[in-house]
Scaffold this motif. Structure first.
Motif, PDB file in Angstrom:
ATOM      1  N   THR A  21      85.569-121.554 -32.007  1.00 13.31           N
ATOM      2  CA  THR A  21      86.243-122.257 -33.094  1.00 13.31           C
ATOM      3  C   THR A  21      87.683-121.794 -33.204  1.00 13.31           C
ATOM      4  O   THR A  21      87.947-120.595 -33.323  1.00 13.31           O
ATOM      5  CB  THR A  21      85.522-122.004 -34.430  1.00 13.31           C
ATOM      6  N   ALA A  22      88.616-122.718 -33.169  1.00 16.49           N
ATOM      7  CA  ALA A  22      90.027-122.379 -33.338  1.00 16.49           C
ATOM      8  C   ALA A  22      90.251-121.750 -34.715  1.00 16.49           C
ATOM      9  O   ALA A  22      89.751-122.259 -35.719  1.00 16.49           O
ATOM     10  CB  ALA A  22      90.884-123.631 -33.183  1.00 16.49           C
ATOM     11  N   GLY A  23      90.986-120.658 -34.745  1.00 14.41           N
ATOM     12  CA  GLY A  23      91.254-119.979 -36.011  1.00 14.41           C
ATOM     13  C   GLY A  23      90.259-118.919 -36.371  1.00 14.41           C
ATOM     14  O   GLY A  23      90.361-118.284 -37.431  1.00 14.41           O
ATOM     15  N   HIS A  24      89.285-118.683 -35.511  1.00 15.98           N
ATOM     16  CA  HIS A  24      88.281-117.641 -35.706  1.00 15.98           C
ATOM     17  C   HIS A  24      88.254-116.766 -34.458  1.00 15.98           C
ATOM     18  O   HIS A  24      88.287-117.296 -33.342  1.00 15.98           O
ATOM     19  CB  HIS A  24      86.898-118.258 -35.914  1.00 15.98           C
ATOM     20  N   PRO A  25      88.213-115.462 -34.588  1.00 13.71           N
ATOM     21  CA  PRO A  25      88.163-114.655 -35.811  1.00 13.71           C
ATOM     22  C   PRO A  25      89.480-114.585 -36.586  1.00 13.71           C
ATOM     23  O   PRO A  25      89.495-114.193 -37.748  1.00 13.71           O
ATOM     24  CB  PRO A  25      87.792-113.259 -35.294  1.00 13.71           C
ATOM     25  N   ALA A  26      90.598-114.930 -35.908  1.00 11.80           N
ATOM     26  CA  ALA A  26      91.897-114.846 -36.569  1.00 11.80           C
ATOM     27  C   ALA A  26      92.743-116.041 -36.169  1.00 11.80           C
ATOM     28  O   ALA A  26      92.506-116.677 -35.144  1.00 11.80           O
ATOM     29  CB  ALA A  26      92.605-113.538 -36.197  1.00 11.80           C
ATOM     30  N   LEU A  27      93.702-116.354 -36.999  1.00 12.88           N
ATOM     31  CA  LEU A  27      94.632-117.428 -36.680  1.00 12.88           C
ATOM     32  C   LEU A  27      95.519-116.996 -35.507  1.00 12.88           C
ATOM     33  O   LEU A  27      95.734-115.814 -35.277  1.00 12.88           O
ATOM     34  CB  LEU A  27      95.480-117.729 -37.910  1.00 12.88           C
ATOM     35  N   ASN A  28      95.981-117.960 -34.742  1.00 14.90           N
ATOM     36  CA  ASN A  28      96.905-117.711 -33.632  1.00 14.90           C
ATOM     37  C   ASN A  28      96.288-116.932 -32.477  1.00 14.90           C
ATOM     38  O   ASN A  28      96.998-116.233 -31.751  1.00 14.90           O
ATOM     39  CB  ASN A  28      98.164-116.980 -34.131  1.00 14.90           C
ATOM     40  N   THR A  29      94.970-117.049 -32.302  1.00 14.48           N
ATOM     41  CA  THR A  29      94.321-116.384 -31.162  1.00 14.48           C
ATOM     42  C   THR A  29      93.717-117.394 -30.188  1.00 14.48           C
ATOM     43  O   THR A  29      93.130-116.987 -29.183  1.00 14.48           O
ATOM     44  CB  THR A  29      93.207-115.442 -31.655  1.00 14.48           C
ATOM     45  N   THR A  30      93.868-118.675 -30.454  1.00 20.98           N
ATOM     46  CA  THR A  30      93.167-119.700 -29.680  1.00 20.98           C
ATOM     47  C   THR A  30      93.503-119.626 -28.195  1.00 20.98           C
ATOM     48  O   THR A  30      92.597-119.594 -27.344  1.00 20.98           O
ATOM     49  CB  THR A  30      93.515-121.099 -30.226  1.00 20.98           C
ATOM     50  N   VAL A  31      94.767-119.598 -27.868  1.00 20.40           N
ATOM     51  CA  VAL A  31      95.158-119.602 -26.456  1.00 20.40           C
ATOM     52  C   VAL A  31      94.859-118.257 -25.803  1.00 20.40           C
ATOM     53  O   VAL A  31      94.516-118.200 -24.622  1.00 20.40           O
ATOM     54  CB  VAL A  31      96.642-119.994 -26.304  1.00 20.40           C
ATOM     55  N   ASP A  32      94.949-117.163 -26.562  1.00 19.18           N
ATOM     56  CA  ASP A  32      94.579-115.845 -26.020  1.00 19.18           C
ATOM     57  C   ASP A  32      93.124-115.844 -25.563  1.00 19.18           C
ATOM     58  O   ASP A  32      92.799-115.356 -24.472  1.00 19.18           O
ATOM     59  CB  ASP A  32      94.773-114.758 -27.080  1.00 19.18           C
ATOM     60  N   ILE A  33      92.239-116.383 -26.393  1.00 18.60           N
ATOM     61  CA  ILE A  33      90.815-116.430 -26.051  1.00 18.60           C
ATOM     62  C   ILE A  33      90.594-117.366 -24.871  1.00 18.60           C
ATOM     63  O   ILE A  33      89.841-117.043 -23.942  1.00 18.60           O
ATOM     64  CB  ILE A  33      89.985-116.860 -27.277  1.00 18.60           C
ATOM     65  N   ALA A  34      91.242-118.512 -24.884  1.00 16.05           N
ATOM     66  CA  ALA A  34      91.090-119.470 -23.793  1.00 16.05           C
ATOM     67  C   ALA A  34      91.529-118.857 -22.470  1.00 16.05           C
ATOM     68  O   ALA A  34      90.844-118.998 -21.442  1.00 16.05           O
ATOM     69  CB  ALA A  34      91.896-120.728 -24.083  1.00 16.05           C
ATOM     70  N   GLU A  35      92.648-118.179 -22.459  1.00 18.19           N
ATOM     71  CA  GLU A  35      93.155-117.557 -21.232  1.00 18.19           C
ATOM     72  C   GLU A  35      92.185-116.487 -20.728  1.00 18.19           C
ATOM     73  O   GLU A  35      91.905-116.406 -19.520  1.00 18.19           O
ATOM     74  CB  GLU A  35      94.523-116.939 -21.493  1.00 18.19           C
ATOM     75  N   ALA A  36      91.657-115.678 -21.639  1.00 19.55           N
ATOM     76  CA  ALA A  36      90.711-114.628 -21.246  1.00 19.55           C
ATOM     77  C   ALA A  36      89.430-115.224 -20.677  1.00 19.55           C
ATOM     78  O   ALA A  36      88.861-114.684 -19.718  1.00 19.55           O
ATOM     79  CB  ALA A  36      90.403-113.733 -22.449  1.00 19.55           C
ATOM     80  N   LEU A  37      88.966-116.323 -21.239  1.00 11.42           N
ATOM     81  CA  LEU A  37      87.750-116.972 -20.743  1.00 11.42           C
ATOM     82  C   LEU A  37      87.961-117.532 -19.345  1.00 11.42           C
ATOM     83  O   LEU A  37      87.086-117.420 -18.480  1.00 11.42           O
ATOM     84  CB  LEU A  37      87.313-118.075 -21.706  1.00 11.42           C
ATOM     85  N   GLU A  38      89.114-118.140 -19.093  1.00 12.09           N
ATOM     86  CA  GLU A  38      89.380-118.644 -17.744  1.00 12.09           C
ATOM     87  C   GLU A  38      89.414-117.499 -16.736  1.00 12.09           C
ATOM     88  O   GLU A  38      88.804-117.591 -15.663  1.00 12.09           O
ATOM     89  CB  GLU A  38      90.698-119.405 -17.694  1.00 12.09           C
ATOM     90  N   LYS A  39      90.098-116.427 -17.069  1.00 13.65           N
ATOM     91  CA  LYS A  39      90.196-115.291 -16.155  1.00 13.65           C
ATOM     92  C   LYS A  39      88.829-114.682 -15.870  1.00 13.65           C
ATOM     93  O   LYS A  39      88.587-114.156 -14.783  1.00 13.65           O
ATOM     94  CB  LYS A  39      91.135-114.234 -16.726  1.00 13.65           C
ATOM     95  N   ALA A  40      87.926-114.771 -16.838  1.00 15.65           N
ATOM     96  CA  ALA A  40      86.591-114.193 -16.684  1.00 15.65           C
ATOM     97  C   ALA A  40      85.631-115.090 -15.914  1.00 15.65           C
ATOM     98  O   ALA A  40      84.540-114.655 -15.546  1.00 15.65           O
ATOM     99  CB  ALA A  40      86.000-113.866 -18.058  1.00 15.65           C
ATOM    100  N   GLY A  41      86.014-116.365 -15.685  1.00 16.66           N
ATOM    101  CA  GLY A  41      85.182-117.229 -14.857  1.00 16.66           C
ATOM    102  C   GLY A  41      84.593-118.448 -15.518  1.00 16.66           C
ATOM    103  O   GLY A  41      83.799-119.165 -14.888  1.00 16.66           O
ATOM    104  N   ALA A  42      84.956-118.740 -16.766  1.00 17.58           N
ATOM    105  CA  ALA A  42      84.482-119.981 -17.388  1.00 17.58           C
ATOM    106  C   ALA A  42      85.058-121.173 -16.641  1.00 17.58           C
ATOM    107  O   ALA A  42      86.204-121.142 -16.183  1.00 17.58           O
ATOM    108  CB  ALA A  42      84.898-120.029 -18.859  1.00 17.58           C
ATOM    109  N   ASP A  43      84.267-122.231 -16.510  1.00 14.14           N
ATOM    110  CA  ASP A  43      84.698-123.418 -15.767  1.00 14.14           C
ATOM    111  C   ASP A  43      85.456-124.425 -16.628  1.00 14.14           C
ATOM    112  O   ASP A  43      86.346-125.114 -16.144  1.00 14.14           O
ATOM    113  CB  ASP A  43      83.485-124.100 -15.132  1.00 14.14           C
ATOM    114  N   PHE A  44      85.071-124.546 -17.883  1.00 14.52           N
ATOM    115  CA  PHE A  44      85.839-125.358 -18.828  1.00 14.52           C
ATOM    116  C   PHE A  44      85.527-124.895 -20.232  1.00 14.52           C
ATOM    117  O   PHE A  44      84.589-124.111 -20.450  1.00 14.52           O
ATOM    118  CB  PHE A  44      85.621-126.858 -18.638  1.00 14.52           C
ATOM    119  N   LEU A  45      86.340-125.337 -21.191  1.00 14.69           N
ATOM    120  CA  LEU A  45      86.277-124.804 -22.551  1.00 14.69           C
ATOM    121  C   LEU A  45      86.158-125.916 -23.571  1.00 14.69           C
ATOM    122  O   LEU A  45      86.664-127.026 -23.365  1.00 14.69           O
ATOM    123  CB  LEU A  45      87.541-123.994 -22.864  1.00 14.69           C
ATOM    124  N   GLU A  46      85.521-125.584 -24.688  1.00 14.12           N
ATOM    125  CA  GLU A  46      85.446-126.474 -25.840  1.00 14.12           C
ATOM    126  C   GLU A  46      85.992-125.722 -27.040  1.00 14.12           C
ATOM    127  O   GLU A  46      85.423-124.717 -27.450  1.00 14.12           O
ATOM    128  CB  GLU A  46      84.010-126.924 -26.087  1.00 14.12           C
TER     129      GLU A  46
END
Length: 257
Positions: A21-46
């Motif tokens: 969920t965008a804005g969870h756990p904190a505001l302004n972390t959405t792209v940080d989490i997305a980038e970390a998930l890609e680097k870890a091997g996720a194929d796509f994101l929701e």
């Protein structure tokens, strides 16, 4: 083709999607989490855009939506955050949420803005199929956005065929008629359901969501489908530690190890 369509053209099996969920756990972390998930091997994101009444979600994602709203997340803020998305993330990204905030924002405006920041598709569980087809399909098509439809164990075959005809990337196969967060039952009923959909030989691949909380459930989903979506389990993980970015590779390794 958008990135989502390219992914399914190139990779047919064991696809892992992560929801948060965008804005969870904190505001302004959405792209940080997305980038970390890609680097870890996720194929796509929701990426979920929060809503005050998320009827399809269980307590874990409901709580994340409430936290996000309290943090100040809304569609305007989300699109501002996603302005730098494609400088840091290359895998397909979908937005997932409910029709009320999207319609209030304006569907045409929403689709244009989503395309502008590099979003590839949208999942709106409570958007009626006929409304999409008659009112909004041109907005999605004009912006090269895939609209993702949901199928449940109770969905009739003729409706599934209709959904298949309207889809252009994948179909979201709910593991059960329950809300998010209920663990997938690894039993013969699930096998029968997945096999029934597989035997329909749909033109679009299917991805399983709801209840994918561990590798056994992920492997079961991938036995009959192109992949699976992990949502509540990842949101719980984000709640479990302040250093959640560092632990994302280990989390993804549970499913892809």
């Amino acid at each position: 083709m958008n990135r989502l369509q390219q992914l399914f053209a190139e990779k047919k099996q064991n696809l892992l999607s992560i929801y948060f969920t965008a804005g969870h756990p904190a505001l302004n972390t959405t792209v940080d989490i997305a980038e970390a998930l890609e680097k870890a091997g996720a194929d796509f994101l929701e990426i979920g855009f929060p809503y005050s009444d998320p009827i399809a979600d269980g307590p874990t994602i409901q709580d994340s939506s409430l936290t996000a709203l309290n943090n100040g997340m809304n569609l305007n803020v989300l699109f501002e955050e996603l302005a730098d998305l494609r400088k840091r993330v290359t895998i397909p990204v979908l937005l997932m949420g409910y029709s009320n905030p999207m319609i209030q924002y304006g569907v045409e405006r929403f689709c244009k803005k989503a395309a502008e920041v590099g979003v590839d598709g949208v999942i709106v569980p409570d958007l009626p199929m006929y409304e999409y087809e008659k009112l909004y399909s041109n907005n999605f098509a004009d912006n090269n956005l895939s609209n993702i439809f949901l199928v449940t164990p109770q969905t009739a075959a003729d409706r599934i065929c209709k959904i298949d005809g309207l889809s252009n990337s994948f179909i979201y196969l709910l593991s059960s008629a329950s809300i998010t967060g209920k663990a997938l039952d690894l039993n013969d009923t699930v096998d029968t359901y997945f096999k029934r959909i597989e035997d329909m030989q749909l033109k679009n691949p299917t991805i399983v969501g709801f209840g994918i909380a561990g590798k056994a459930a992920f492997d079961k989903a991938c036995q009959y489908n192109s992949g699976a979506i992990v949502g509540s389990a990842f949101v719980k993980y984000l709640n479990s530690t302040k250093d959640y970015l560092a632990g994302i590779p280990e989390f993804i390794g549970q499913f892809k190890g």
